[in-house]
Design a protein around this motif. Structure first.
Motif, PDB file in Angstrom:
ATOM      1  N   MET A 133      -0.396  29.693 -79.407  1.00 51.51           N
ATOM      2  CA  MET A 133      -0.710  30.756 -80.367  1.00 51.51           C
ATOM      3  C   MET A 133      -0.459  32.137 -79.775  1.00 51.51           C
ATOM      4  O   MET A 133       0.072  33.020 -80.451  1.00 51.51           O
ATOM      5  CB  MET A 133      -2.174  30.624 -80.822  1.00 51.51           C
ATOM      6  N   ARG A 134      -0.808  32.320 -78.499  1.00 51.94           N
ATOM      7  CA  ARG A 134      -0.621  33.633 -77.884  1.00 51.94           C
ATOM      8  C   ARG A 134       0.844  34.003 -77.761  1.00 51.94           C
ATOM      9  O   ARG A 134       1.209  35.188 -77.726  1.00 51.94           O
ATOM     10  CB  ARG A 134      -1.273  33.657 -76.496  1.00 51.94           C
ATOM     11  N   ALA A 135       1.717  32.993 -77.682  1.00 53.14           N
ATOM     12  CA  ALA A 135       3.150  33.281 -77.580  1.00 53.14           C
ATOM     13  C   ALA A 135       3.677  33.983 -78.821  1.00 53.14           C
ATOM     14  O   ALA A 135       4.701  34.679 -78.766  1.00 53.14           O
ATOM     15  CB  ALA A 135       3.922  31.978 -77.347  1.00 53.14           C
ATOM     16  N   ALA A 139      -1.108  41.295 -79.464  1.00 48.38           N
ATOM     17  CA  ALA A 139      -2.472  41.807 -79.557  1.00 48.38           C
ATOM     18  C   ALA A 139      -2.535  43.215 -78.962  1.00 48.38           C
ATOM     19  O   ALA A 139      -1.643  43.626 -78.207  1.00 48.38           O
ATOM     20  CB  ALA A 139      -3.429  40.872 -78.815  1.00 48.38           C
ATOM     21  N   PRO A 140      -3.592  43.972 -79.287  1.00 47.69           N
ATOM     22  CA  PRO A 140      -3.741  45.316 -78.701  1.00 47.69           C
ATOM     23  C   PRO A 140      -3.701  45.320 -77.178  1.00 47.69           C
ATOM     24  O   PRO A 140      -3.163  46.242 -76.576  1.00 47.69           O
ATOM     25  CB  PRO A 140      -5.110  45.773 -79.222  1.00 47.69           C
ATOM     26  N   VAL A 141      -4.239  44.279 -76.540  1.00 45.93           N
ATOM     27  CA  VAL A 141      -4.251  44.248 -75.079  1.00 45.93           C
ATOM     28  C   VAL A 141      -2.845  44.143 -74.509  1.00 45.93           C
ATOM     29  O   VAL A 141      -2.600  44.524 -73.353  1.00 45.93           O
ATOM     30  CB  VAL A 141      -5.122  43.071 -74.584  1.00 45.93           C
ATOM     31  N   ASP A 142      -1.876  43.660 -75.309  1.00 48.02           N
ATOM     32  CA  ASP A 142      -0.506  43.505 -74.824  1.00 48.02           C
ATOM     33  C   ASP A 142       0.206  44.844 -74.669  1.00 48.02           C
ATOM     34  O   ASP A 142       1.085  44.981 -73.812  1.00 48.02           O
ATOM     35  CB  ASP A 142       0.296  42.613 -75.774  1.00 48.02           C
ATOM     36  N   GLY A 297     -11.723  37.909 -64.214  1.00 44.51           N
ATOM     37  CA  GLY A 297     -12.303  39.072 -64.877  1.00 44.51           C
ATOM     38  C   GLY A 297     -12.807  38.662 -66.252  1.00 44.51           C
ATOM     39  O   GLY A 297     -12.016  38.316 -67.132  1.00 44.51           O
ATOM     40  N   VAL A 298     -14.117  38.690 -66.444  1.00 43.36           N
ATOM     41  CA  VAL A 298     -14.715  38.215 -67.699  1.00 43.36           C
ATOM     42  C   VAL A 298     -15.228  39.395 -68.509  1.00 43.36           C
ATOM     43  O   VAL A 298     -16.143  40.102 -68.081  1.00 43.36           O
ATOM     44  CB  VAL A 298     -15.874  37.229 -67.423  1.00 43.36           C
ATOM     45  N   ASP A 299     -14.628  39.610 -69.659  1.00 41.23           N
ATOM     46  CA  ASP A 299     -15.137  40.628 -70.575  1.00 41.23           C
ATOM     47  C   ASP A 299     -15.752  39.936 -71.785  1.00 41.23           C
ATOM     48  O   ASP A 299     -15.959  38.716 -71.788  1.00 41.23           O
ATOM     49  CB  ASP A 299     -14.025  41.602 -70.991  1.00 41.23           C
ATOM     50  N   THR A 300     -16.048  40.705 -72.819  1.00 33.90           N
ATOM     51  CA  THR A 300     -16.759  40.142 -73.973  1.00 33.90           C
ATOM     52  C   THR A 300     -15.950  39.059 -74.678  1.00 33.90           C
ATOM     53  O   THR A 300     -16.514  38.088 -75.190  1.00 33.90           O
ATOM     54  CB  THR A 300     -17.126  41.265 -74.962  1.00 33.90           C
ATOM     55  N   HIS A 301     -14.613  39.185 -74.715  1.00 35.46           N
ATOM     56  CA  HIS A 301     -13.786  38.178 -75.389  1.00 35.46           C
ATOM     57  C   HIS A 301     -13.784  36.861 -74.613  1.00 35.46           C
ATOM     58  O   HIS A 301     -13.932  35.783 -75.202  1.00 35.46           O
ATOM     59  CB  HIS A 301     -12.359  38.693 -75.558  1.00 35.46           C
ATOM     60  N   VAL A 302     -13.595  36.932 -73.300  1.00 34.98           N
ATOM     61  CA  VAL A 302     -13.595  35.719 -72.480  1.00 34.98           C
ATOM     62  C   VAL A 302     -14.964  35.046 -72.545  1.00 34.98           C
ATOM     63  O   VAL A 302     -15.060  33.818 -72.665  1.00 34.98           O
ATOM     64  CB  VAL A 302     -13.224  36.063 -71.026  1.00 34.98           C
ATOM     65  N   HIS A 303     -16.007  35.844 -72.497  1.00 34.03           N
ATOM     66  CA  HIS A 303     -17.372  35.308 -72.574  1.00 34.03           C
ATOM     67  C   HIS A 303     -17.604  34.595 -73.909  1.00 34.03           C
ATOM     68  O   HIS A 303     -18.143  33.488 -73.954  1.00 34.03           O
ATOM     69  CB  HIS A 303     -18.367  36.456 -72.393  1.00 34.03           C
ATOM     70  N   ARG A 304     -17.174  35.212 -75.005  1.00 35.19           N
ATOM     71  CA  ARG A 304     -17.393  34.647 -76.341  1.00 35.19           C
ATOM     72  C   ARG A 304     -16.548  33.394 -76.564  1.00 35.19           C
ATOM     73  O   ARG A 304     -17.058  32.358 -77.013  1.00 35.19           O
ATOM     74  CB  ARG A 304     -17.068  35.693 -77.411  1.00 35.19           C
ATOM     75  N   GLY A 344      -6.421  38.588 -75.904  1.00 32.78           N
ATOM     76  CA  GLY A 344      -5.535  38.694 -77.068  1.00 32.78           C
ATOM     77  C   GLY A 344      -5.876  37.691 -78.150  1.00 32.78           C
ATOM     78  O   GLY A 344      -5.838  37.997 -79.345  1.00 32.78           O
ATOM     79  N   PHE A 345      -6.234  36.484 -77.743  1.00 36.04           N
ATOM     80  CA  PHE A 345      -6.651  35.451 -78.698  1.00 36.04           C
ATOM     81  C   PHE A 345      -7.925  35.876 -79.425  1.00 36.04           C
ATOM     82  O   PHE A 345      -8.059  35.681 -80.638  1.00 36.04           O
ATOM     83  CB  PHE A 345      -6.870  34.138 -77.951  1.00 36.04           C
ATOM     84  N   GLY A 346      -8.861  36.478 -78.692  1.00 36.07           N
ATOM     85  CA  GLY A 346     -10.102  36.934 -79.303  1.00 36.07           C
ATOM     86  C   GLY A 346      -9.937  38.165 -80.169  1.00 36.07           C
ATOM     87  O   GLY A 346     -10.730  38.394 -81.088  1.00 36.07           O
ATOM     88  N   GLN A 347      -8.923  38.973 -79.914  1.00 33.65           N
ATOM     89  CA  GLN A 347      -8.685  40.171 -80.716  1.00 33.65           C
ATOM     90  C   GLN A 347      -8.019  39.871 -82.055  1.00 33.65           C
ATOM     91  O   GLN A 347      -8.171  40.633 -83.006  1.00 33.65           O
ATOM     92  CB  GLN A 347      -7.805  41.152 -79.927  1.00 33.65           C
ATOM     93  N   VAL A 348      -7.285  38.761 -82.137  1.00 37.86           N
ATOM     94  CA  VAL A 348      -6.512  38.474 -83.345  1.00 37.86           C
ATOM     95  C   VAL A 348      -7.023  37.248 -84.097  1.00 37.86           C
ATOM     96  O   VAL A 348      -7.138  37.268 -85.324  1.00 37.86           O
ATOM     97  CB  VAL A 348      -5.009  38.283 -82.989  1.00 37.86           C
ATOM     98  N   VAL A 349      -7.336  36.175 -83.395  1.00 36.27           N
ATOM     99  CA  VAL A 349      -7.681  34.908 -84.054  1.00 36.27           C
ATOM    100  C   VAL A 349      -9.178  34.623 -83.965  1.00 36.27           C
ATOM    101  O   VAL A 349      -9.873  34.544 -84.976  1.00 36.27           O
ATOM    102  CB  VAL A 349      -6.876  33.738 -83.448  1.00 36.27           C
TER     103      VAL A 349
END
Length: 417
Positions: A133-135, A139-142, A297-304, A344-349
């Motif tokens: 899916m990321r391929a 996403a904004p992080v890209d 590096g764990v931010d809110t998206h990785v944690h969720r 990126g996965f957490g920002q879009v999907v």
């Protein structure tokens, strides 16, 4: 003998009184207190305010911790105490109000769990589908992540590039990527000489605050980034710190590990000495600025996302526990890409609210424990891609192959005849 009075009692410690501890376990009835402690005066003024309800009198047990606790002495009736000690109620704990908390040292970054977390079931299949899916996702992080540069300009000085990475990460906390990127661009354009450690360290605070006024907690971050810049200019942040695991193989030509004035730290301890930099930012800084793969590096998206996928049992309540769990079973070569992929996965999907389970391959494969199958997705914004295109193309191609095989089989008897 007087019958013991059994009423509600409220403790007042000796150290709360200015004239020191008493000589018995409780203050004697005839004890005289010269002056009124400041805290009692403050509490009484709060109690006497118009919005504070009055409560019935209570007996007070006055405790002296310096005396043997096994000793016994009488209780003093509240009415027999000096007037300034006749409190109707004490709404706060006196010992808490008077205690002084020493300055806590910077916490040491924990690198691994004593008992490793087991690898979750199906995590490799889940990871492969997320990569598919990321391929297809931009996403904004890209385009606006911490490793991007102001206005897309890449300076030739690696020190300045590394400094941009650090400042971007400090500003990114509780802030969306586009806002962070614009703030870094503002600093680069408006500071004399561009965004460098020297220019930021000497810039007026008002100017810095104006440049980053759109990011979350901008007042606090103005102080953080300027103090970080001054510390970097002075150097010595890495003194006494060990190089992190993963630096082997790095090209350190021209880099002095014992002190690099004007360059950001290259150790976990050195980075965490800076205000506003925690373990997450330290690991990401090492990865993006120094190409040192020391941890996740764990931010809110990785944690969720990892908690939604049940990669933690029991579920983790903070990013630090998430990081330690992941580092205990995740292959080391994934320490760096997992943040970028899952963000990126957490920002879009896999959104925080209203995740797009209707298009997610994990939901279609039924390997997401929290997938939503009956959501109303008609009113939601189209993400602009379809993750099923490749599968549909394969399905359409299969009948053609079958027809060709049938034609060949029918033709063979004719040849034999």
């Amino acid at each position: 003998m007087t019958e013991p009075i059994r009423r509600s009692r409220r403790l007042v410690k000796d150290e709360d009184l200015e004239d020191g501890p008493s000589t018995s376990k409780y203050f004697p009835e005839n004890r005289h207190v010269e002056s009124e402690p400041a805290i009692l005066s403050h509490v009484r003024s709060k109690r006497n305010s118009s919005d504070s309800p009055t409560k019935p009198h209570k007996r007070v047990k006055l405790e002296d911790t310096s005396h043997d606790r096994s000793a016994s002495s009488p209780l003093t009736d509240l009415e027999e105490l000096p007037p300034h000690l006749r409190l109707q109620s004490i709404p706060i704990k006196v010992e808490t109000a008077l205690s002084t908390t020493p300055k806590s040292k910077k916490p040491v970054v924990k690198l691994k769990l004593e008992k490793p977390h087991r690898a979750p079931e199906n995590w490799e299949k889940q990871w492969d589908l997320i990569l598919r899916m990321r391929a297809k996702i931009i996403a904004p992080v890209d385009t606006l992540g911490c490793d991007t540069t102001p206005n897309g300009e890449r300076t030739s000085d690696p020190k300045i590039v590394r400094f941009h990475v650090l400042i971007s990460l400090i500003l990114s906390s509780q802030t969306r990527d586009p806002v962070t990127s614009q703030a870094v661009t503002n600093l680069h354009e408006r500071l004399s000489g561009g965004l460098t450690a020297a220019s930021l360290a000497t810039a007026p605070s008002d100017l810095v605050a104006e440049c980053i006024s759109k990011v979350g907690f901008w007042r606090r971050k103005t102080e953080y980034i300027q103090e970080a810049a001054r510390a970097i200019v002075e150097g010595g942040l890495d003194d006494g710190e060990d190089l992190p695991e993963g630096w082997e193989g790095r090209d350190l030509t021209g880099v002095d590990p014992d002190g690099r004035p004007g360059d950001i730290p290259m150790t976990l301890g050195g980075l965490c000495k800076l205000k506003g930099v925690g373990p997450k930012m330290a690991f990401l800084t090492l990865q993006c600025a120094w190409n040192i793969n020391a941890g996740v590096g764990v931010d809110t998206h990785v944690h969720r996302v990892t908690n939604r996928l049940s990669w933690h049992k029991p579920k983790t309540t903070d990013p630090e526990q998430t990081r330690l769990n992941l580092q205990s079973w995740l292959p080391r070569h994934l320490f760096k890409p997992i943040n970028h992929v899952l963000v990126g996965f957490g920002q879009v999907v896999c959104l925080p609210v209203g995740p797009r389970c209707d298009v997610c391959l994990l939901a279609k494969e039924k390997i997401c424990p929290v997938r939503v199958t009956n959501g109303n997705y008609k009113a939601r914004k189209d993400i602009g891609v379809s993750f099923e295109e490749e599968d549909e193309a394969t399905v359409k191609a299969e009948p053609k192959l079958e027809i060709e095989l049938e034609t060949t089989v029918k033709a063979e008897p004719e040849l034999e005849i």
